[in-house]
Write a protein that holds these residues in place. Sequence first.
Motif, mmCIF file in Angstrom:
data_model
loop_
_atom_site.group_PDB
_atom_site.id
_atom_site.type_symbol
_atom_site.label_atom_id
_atom_site.label_comp_id
_atom_site.label_asym_id
_atom_site.label_seq_id
_atom_site.Cartn_x
_atom_site.Cartn_y
_atom_site.Cartn_z
ATOM 1 N N THR A 53 -5.089 -3.241 -3.515
ATOM 2 C CA THR A 53 -3.536 -3.519 -4.058
ATOM 3 C C THR A 53 -3.059 -2.869 -3.472
ATOM 4 N N SER A 54 -1.126 -3.161 -3.636
ATOM 5 C CA SER A 54 -0.345 -1.742 -3.740
ATOM 6 C C SER A 54 0.576 -1.501 -4.711
ATOM 7 N N TRP A 55 1.044 -0.630 -3.983
ATOM 8 C CA TRP A 55 1.812 0.021 -5.602
ATOM 9 C C TRP A 55 3.062 0.605 -5.241
ATOM 10 N N GLN A 56 4.578 0.806 -5.332
ATOM 11 C CA GLN A 56 5.667 0.793 -5.234
ATOM 12 C C GLN A 56 4.954 2.750 -5.635
ATOM 13 N N LEU A 57 5.749 3.833 -4.717
ATOM 14 C CA LEU A 57 5.942 5.277 -5.091
ATOM 15 C C LEU A 57 7.007 5.343 -6.184
ATOM 16 N N PRO A 58 7.562 5.209 -7.522
ATOM 17 C CA PRO A 58 9.225 5.365 -8.226
ATOM 18 C C PRO A 58 10.297 7.070 -7.130
ATOM 19 N N LYS A 97 -7.423 -0.319 -0.708
ATOM 20 C CA LYS A 97 -8.324 -1.838 -0.601
ATOM 21 C C LYS A 97 -10.049 -1.245 -0.796
ATOM 22 N N TYR A 98 -11.109 -2.248 -1.477
ATOM 23 C CA TYR A 98 -12.110 -1.758 -2.132
ATOM 24 C C TYR A 98 -12.646 -3.414 -1.008
ATOM 25 N N SER A 99 -13.730 -2.756 -0.422
ATOM 26 C CA SER A 99 -14.892 -3.685 -0.546
ATOM 27 C C SER A 99 -16.470 -3.328 -0.364
ATOM 28 N N GLU A 100 -17.488 -3.682 -0.622
ATOM 29 C CA GLU A 100 -18.572 -3.500 -0.424
ATOM 30 C C GLU A 100 -19.390 -1.184 -0.581
ATOM 31 N N GLY A 101 -18.128 -0.947 -1.567
ATOM 32 C CA GLY A 101 -19.027 0.060 -2.371
ATOM 33 C C GLY A 101 -17.665 1.666 -1.552
ATOM 34 N N ARG A 102 -16.739 0.788 -0.463
ATOM 35 C CA ARG A 102 -15.738 2.092 0.147
ATOM 36 C C ARG A 102 -14.068 1.532 0.350
ATOM 37 N N THR A 103 -13.676 2.470 -0.586
ATOM 38 C CA THR A 103 -12.042 2.886 -1.018
ATOM 39 C C THR A 103 -11.499 3.347 -0.087
ATOM 40 N N SER A 104 -10.557 2.455 0.682
ATOM 41 C CA SER A 104 -9.719 3.011 1.500
ATOM 42 C C SER A 104 -7.911 3.125 0.930
ATOM 43 N N ILE A 105 -7.462 3.993 1.104
ATOM 44 C CA ILE A 105 -6.364 4.185 0.556
ATOM 45 C C ILE A 105 -5.050 4.699 1.486
ATOM 46 N N ARG A 106 -4.097 4.236 1.699
ATOM 47 C CA ARG A 106 -3.288 5.138 2.811
ATOM 48 C C ARG A 106 -2.200 4.695 2.015
ATOM 49 N N ILE A 107 -0.575 5.259 2.426
ATOM 50 C CA ILE A 107 0.633 5.378 2.139
ATOM 51 C C ILE A 107 1.533 4.686 3.530
ATOM 52 N N ALA A 108 1.766 4.096 3.024
ATOM 53 C CA ALA A 108 3.223 3.301 3.970
ATOM 54 C C ALA A 108 4.328 3.315 3.832
ATOM 55 N N THR A 109 5.095 3.958 4.694
ATOM 56 C CA THR A 109 6.297 3.841 4.980
ATOM 57 C C THR A 109 6.972 2.704 5.643
ATOM 58 N N PRO A 110 8.248 2.563 5.414
ATOM 59 C CA PRO A 110 9.276 1.419 5.930
ATOM 60 C C PRO A 110 9.639 2.491 7.468
ATOM 61 N N PRO A 111 9.181 1.629 8.209
ATOM 62 C CA PRO A 111 10.259 2.895 9.205
ATOM 63 C C PRO A 111 11.811 2.921 9.712
ATOM 64 N N HIS A 112 11.867 4.023 10.245
ATOM 65 C CA HIS A 112 13.552 4.391 10.235
ATOM 66 C C HIS A 112 14.351 3.523 10.956
#
Length: 135
Positions: free
Chosen positions: A96-101, A110-125
């Motif tokens: 899933t993704s969510w726009q930070l207000p 992302k969730y797969s086989e009991g593991r969760t990964s989370i990252r924050i993506a920012t647009p390029p300058h």
Amino acid sequence: RGVPADLARADKAFVARAQQMVRPGSDWDFEVERQAFLSSLEEELLRASSVREERQQMSRAGRAMADIVSTLRWQADEIREKAQDGPARGPAVFWTSWQLPGTAARLLAKYSEGRTSIRIATPPHRDPVVAEAGF
């Protein structure tokens, strides 16, 4: 309470103390120092206010991230329970993704086989040189 109220209170204290320091009969004027003090204080108060707002925003983002992870885990558990009755398949992957207000950043989870990964993506300058350098 805010920056204008804090500035007014500091100005009043500055004027009171500065007037005590002026010798009787002196034509010394402390207005230049007063304005420099107020200007510097205003910058600092605005900076502190901005930091406070950013911390609150990060707190909200952290709560949102926890909600997203919780929802992903709940959904995965629900699907796993339903899939146990059916034919065996490969591991389920959810994302899933969510726009930070108030920001251009997106929270990706992302969730797969009991593991969760989370990252924050920012647009390029917008400036290609800065974007290329990774700033």
